[in-house]
Each structure stands twice: as C-alpha cells, then as structure tokens.
Write an enzyme that holds these catalytic residues in place. Structure first.
Site, short mmCIF file in Angstrom:
data_model
loop_
_atom_site.label_atom_id
_atom_site.label_comp_id
_atom_site.label_asym_id
_atom_site.label_seq_id
_atom_site.Cartn_x
_atom_site.Cartn_y
_atom_site.Cartn_z
N ARG A 46 -16.37 49.46 44.05
CA ARG A 46 -16.80 50.10 42.81
C ARG A 46 -16.11 51.45 42.61
O ARG A 46 -15.73 51.80 41.50
CB ARG A 46 -18.32 50.26 42.84
CG ARG A 46 -18.88 50.98 41.66
CD ARG A 46 -20.38 51.05 41.73
NE ARG A 46 -20.91 51.77 40.60
CZ ARG A 46 -20.94 53.09 40.50
NH1 ARG A 46 -20.51 53.82 41.49
NH2 ARG A 46 -21.41 53.66 39.42
N LYS A 80 -32.79 44.01 45.14
CA LYS A 80 -31.74 45.02 45.15
C LYS A 80 -31.13 45.05 46.55
O LYS A 80 -31.74 45.55 47.50
CB LYS A 80 -32.26 46.40 44.76
CG LYS A 80 -31.14 47.41 44.66
CD LYS A 80 -31.58 48.70 44.01
CE LYS A 80 -30.39 49.60 43.72
NZ LYS A 80 -29.68 50.02 44.93
N LYS A 88 -37.51 51.04 43.40
CA LYS A 88 -37.38 51.23 44.85
C LYS A 88 -38.72 51.04 45.53
O LYS A 88 -39.76 51.44 45.00
CB LYS A 88 -36.85 52.64 45.15
CG LYS A 88 -35.47 52.94 44.57
CD LYS A 88 -34.42 52.11 45.28
CE LYS A 88 -33.01 52.59 44.99
NZ LYS A 88 -32.63 53.76 45.74
N GLU A 143 -34.40 40.73 40.19
CA GLU A 143 -33.50 40.41 41.30
C GLU A 143 -33.78 41.31 42.49
O GLU A 143 -34.15 42.47 42.30
CB GLU A 143 -32.03 40.66 40.87
CG GLU A 143 -31.65 40.01 39.57
CD GLU A 143 -30.18 40.22 39.20
OE1 GLU A 143 -29.46 40.93 39.93
OE2 GLU A 143 -29.76 39.66 38.17
N GLU A 199 -22.38 42.14 45.37
CA GLU A 199 -22.67 43.05 46.48
C GLU A 199 -22.20 42.42 47.79
O GLU A 199 -22.54 41.28 48.08
CB GLU A 199 -24.19 43.25 46.52
CG GLU A 199 -24.65 44.43 47.31
CD GLU A 199 -24.68 45.71 46.48
OE1 GLU A 199 -24.23 45.71 45.31
OE2 GLU A 199 -25.15 46.72 47.04
N LYS A 241 -33.52 43.50 34.78
CA LYS A 241 -32.48 43.52 33.75
C LYS A 241 -33.02 42.82 32.51
O LYS A 241 -33.58 41.73 32.62
CB LYS A 241 -31.22 42.78 34.24
CG LYS A 241 -30.60 43.41 35.49
CD LYS A 241 -29.43 42.61 36.04
CE LYS A 241 -28.94 43.25 37.33
NZ LYS A 241 -27.89 42.44 38.01
N SER A 281 -24.04 52.35 37.14
CA SER A 281 -25.04 52.37 38.21
C SER A 281 -26.44 52.40 37.60
O SER A 281 -26.59 52.57 36.39
CB SER A 281 -24.81 53.54 39.15
OG SER A 281 -24.79 54.73 38.42
N LEU A 282 -27.44 52.20 38.44
CA LEU A 282 -28.79 51.98 37.94
C LEU A 282 -29.65 53.24 38.00
O LEU A 282 -29.58 53.99 38.97
CB LEU A 282 -29.48 50.89 38.77
CG LEU A 282 -28.83 49.51 38.74
CD1 LEU A 282 -29.36 48.65 39.88
CD2 LEU A 282 -29.11 48.85 37.40
S1 IVH Z 1 -26.50 45.45 38.73
C1 IVH Z 1 -25.63 47.86 35.35
N1 IVH Z 1 -27.86 44.05 40.50
O1 IVH Z 1 -27.09 48.92 42.94
C2 IVH Z 1 -25.92 47.09 36.53
N2 IVH Z 1 -26.85 46.09 41.20
O2 IVH Z 1 -26.95 51.62 41.20
C3 IVH Z 1 -25.28 47.61 37.73
N3 IVH Z 1 -27.18 46.61 43.56
O3 IVH Z 1 -23.73 49.72 42.43
C4 IVH Z 1 -25.43 46.81 38.92
N4 IVH Z 1 -28.38 44.83 44.06
O4 IVH Z 1 -24.33 48.29 44.50
C5 IVH Z 1 -27.13 45.17 40.27
N5 IVH Z 1 -29.08 42.72 41.96
C6 IVH Z 1 -28.35 43.81 41.72
C7 IVH Z 1 -28.06 44.75 42.75
C8 IVH Z 1 -27.31 45.88 42.42
C9 IVH Z 1 -27.83 45.94 44.53
C10 IVH Z 1 -26.50 47.92 43.73
C11 IVH Z 1 -25.04 47.91 43.36
C12 IVH Z 1 -24.87 48.96 42.30
C13 IVH Z 1 -26.10 49.79 42.48
C14 IVH Z 1 -26.50 50.35 41.13
#
Ligand code: IVH
Length: 307
Positions: free
Chosen positions: A64, A43, A244, A41, A104, A220, A10-11
C-alpha cells in the site's frame, strides 16, 4: 516503486457500539434513507496489497505504501501458495482485461510461532508479531527467502476495473471467489445496523479461536452507488468503518529489562518492549513487579510476550 492506478484509502476507526451507531446515523442522514445494508468483514491484521490482473493473469503487485505509491513486490507475491497466478474460468464470471484487486497479506498464528522458534534457534531476531513477520517477509529483497515464509492472502476489494459490471460490494466479493481467488469465509451481509452490532460481538467471541490475528471488523456500505455518493473525507472513505475490539491483546518482543527506582527507593524491573498497539494504545513498557509470575513465565530479553 509502484504508482497505484487508483489510490488505496485507509479506514476510520470506532472503538465502541456508540461510535458504530453514529456512523450508521451519519450515513443515513447524508443519504436521506432510513436503512443501510452493509457487508461485515473481519479486519485482518496484516498488510494491504494491490494486485493487478490482466486478462486473468497476475501481472504485478505492490504494498500500500502511502496509498498513492507503494513498493513493487510482484516476485514475492508470486511465492504465496494461496494466491492463484491465473483466474479460474467460469461461465458466470467474465474475466476483465484489467483489474486492480485489494487484499491483505498475513501469517497465521501457529506458523508464526514456528517461524520465530526457528529464527531464535538460528540466532536471528524473532519478529514482534505476525504482522511484522508478514511485512518483513513480503518486503524481502530475495524472493527465495520469502518463499520459505508461511505467507497467506485474503482479497476484499476492487480498484479500477475494465469490462465488468457490478453494483454491490457483495457482488464484487462473489466475483473474486468466482475467479478462484481467496476470500475470507466469515464475510457476511448485514441488512441493518442491528445485524452489524451482532456480527461485531459474534466475531469478537471467535477471535481467539481463529487461526489468524484480527483486530476488529470492517463495515462497508454494500451499494456502490451509495459509496460513490458518500465519497471520502481526506484519505478515509465515508462509507466504511473499522470497528476495533475493546479488550485487545497483542504480541511483541522484550528488547531489554531496565530497573526503575520508586519514590521510596524500591527497585522494580521494567520490561522494555518493541512498541505495540493494544486496543488503540501504544505499549512499550511493563513493570515486572510480580516476581512469582515473572519467574514462572521466565521472561527474558528476546522473548515473545503477550500484552
Ligand atoms: S478495506 C477503503 N477490508 O485496514 C477500504 N481493509 O485502514 C480500505 N484491513 O490498509 C481497506 N482487513 O490493511 C479493508 N476486510 C478489510 C480489511 C482491511 C484489514 C486493513 C488494510 C487497510 C487498513 C485500513
């Protein structure tokens, strides 16, 4: 249940430009370079899934969950019309024998409102927001019910893969679209931190007009070598950041209306709502002291409201 072949992380979150700039400085310091190029990207505010394709055929998909183990929702994912069950053949993109693809699942704003109207008419509980509606629909036990829900999907990442070679996240995204899979059209290359901040502001300004809910952007590190080098801190990769939006709004449901008693004995109605995250703060109560506004909006128990 389903064990993810490679864990789903997760981020880490940032809520200001300062925090975003700090993230970039930290990476530059750790990598010992003076510029980093990123992929920026939207979110998406849905729920993360992991898809397994074998020789180009969609085999299995899971939520997930805790990142290690999720729920097998293969049957329900198969009902999503924007998800091809077979990768497109093209001479430019070799189809791997095995690949894990992350993305997603979400519901667009308009179909969400329609779904809630229908549910209310049929005497069912409305969903608090598109995210909950997507989660509830994907985790249905009866996939015939799921097939009637307006689910959508965007793919944005790769886990384990066999037989294909790529060295940047950008190439990975291009492969995904090359295979005919849905990739968000607003994903961009950002050559430095300046471009990232501009992207953050630009997407923030577009937010209301987008047909689906987003709660920020994700940055990223583009180079996969560098991603590997940076690694993780517990469950968060050091190479990615969720930025955010500050003045967030969120949709939720009025569960009840209580009466608060002030120090002077003043009675004020208080809306008790399904807790919802608004810009990083959980909100579950709102005073309804403004009678004109409350009457105009005609707020009642069971209504969907915007915080
Ligand atoms: S990348 C290590 N890309 O955010 C990268 N996540 O806290 C992990 N999410 O569980 C995910 N848009 O549900 C990524 N463009 C995006 C995203 C994204 C939404 C959500 C996803 C993930 C959460 C991470």
């Amino acid at each position: 249940s389903f064990n993810h072949p490679s864990p789903m992380f997760s981020l880490a979150n940032a809520f200001s430009n300062e925090e975003i700039i700090e993230f970039d400085s930290r990476i530059k310091r750790l990598a010992g370079v003076d510029n980093i190029s990123y992929i920026a990207e939207p979110k998406l505010d849905g729920l993360a899934v992991n898809l397994i394709f074998e020789n180009g055929i969609f085999k299995k998909g899971a939520t997930r969950g805790d990142g290690t183990t999720g729920e097998d929702v293969t049957k329900n994912l198969r009902t999503i019309s924007s998800l091809p069950l077979k990768m497109k053949h093209s001479k430019d993109y070799f189809i791997p024998s095995f690949i894990e693809i992350r993305g997603e699942v979400y519901i667009e704003k308009k179909p969400f409102l329609k779904l809630n109207t229908r549910r209310t008419e049929e005497g069912e509980e409305p969903f608090a927001n598109p995210r909950n509606a997507a989660a509830g629909s994907l985790r249905q036990l009866d996939s015939r019910i799921t097939s009637r829900r307006p689910l959508n999907i965007f793919l944005y990442g790769i886990g384990n893969v066999e037989g294909v070679d790529f060295s940047t996240h950008w190439e990975a995204l291009q492969m995904l679209s090359g295979w005919g899979l849905p990739v968000n059209q607003y994903i961009e290359q950002a050559k430095d931190m300046n471009a990232c901040i501009k992207y953050f502001e630009r997407i923030g300004a577009m937010r209301e007009e987008l047909p689906y809910e987003i709660d920020g952007i994700v940055l990223k590190v583009d180079s996969l070598d560098l991603q590997k080098k940076l690694g993780n801190v517990s469950r968060n990769p050091r190479w990615a950041l969720a930025c955010k939006f500050p003045a967030a709004q969120a949709t939720t449901i009025v569960k009840g209306i209580a009466v608060g008693v002030g120090r002077m004995g003043t009675l004020t109605p208080v809306a008790i709502m399904e807790p919802v995250n608004v810009g990083g703060v959980m909100v579950s109560r709102a005073t309804m002291h403004n009678e004109d506004e409350v009457l105009k909006k005609d707020v009642r128990v069971g209504d969907t409201v915007v915080i």
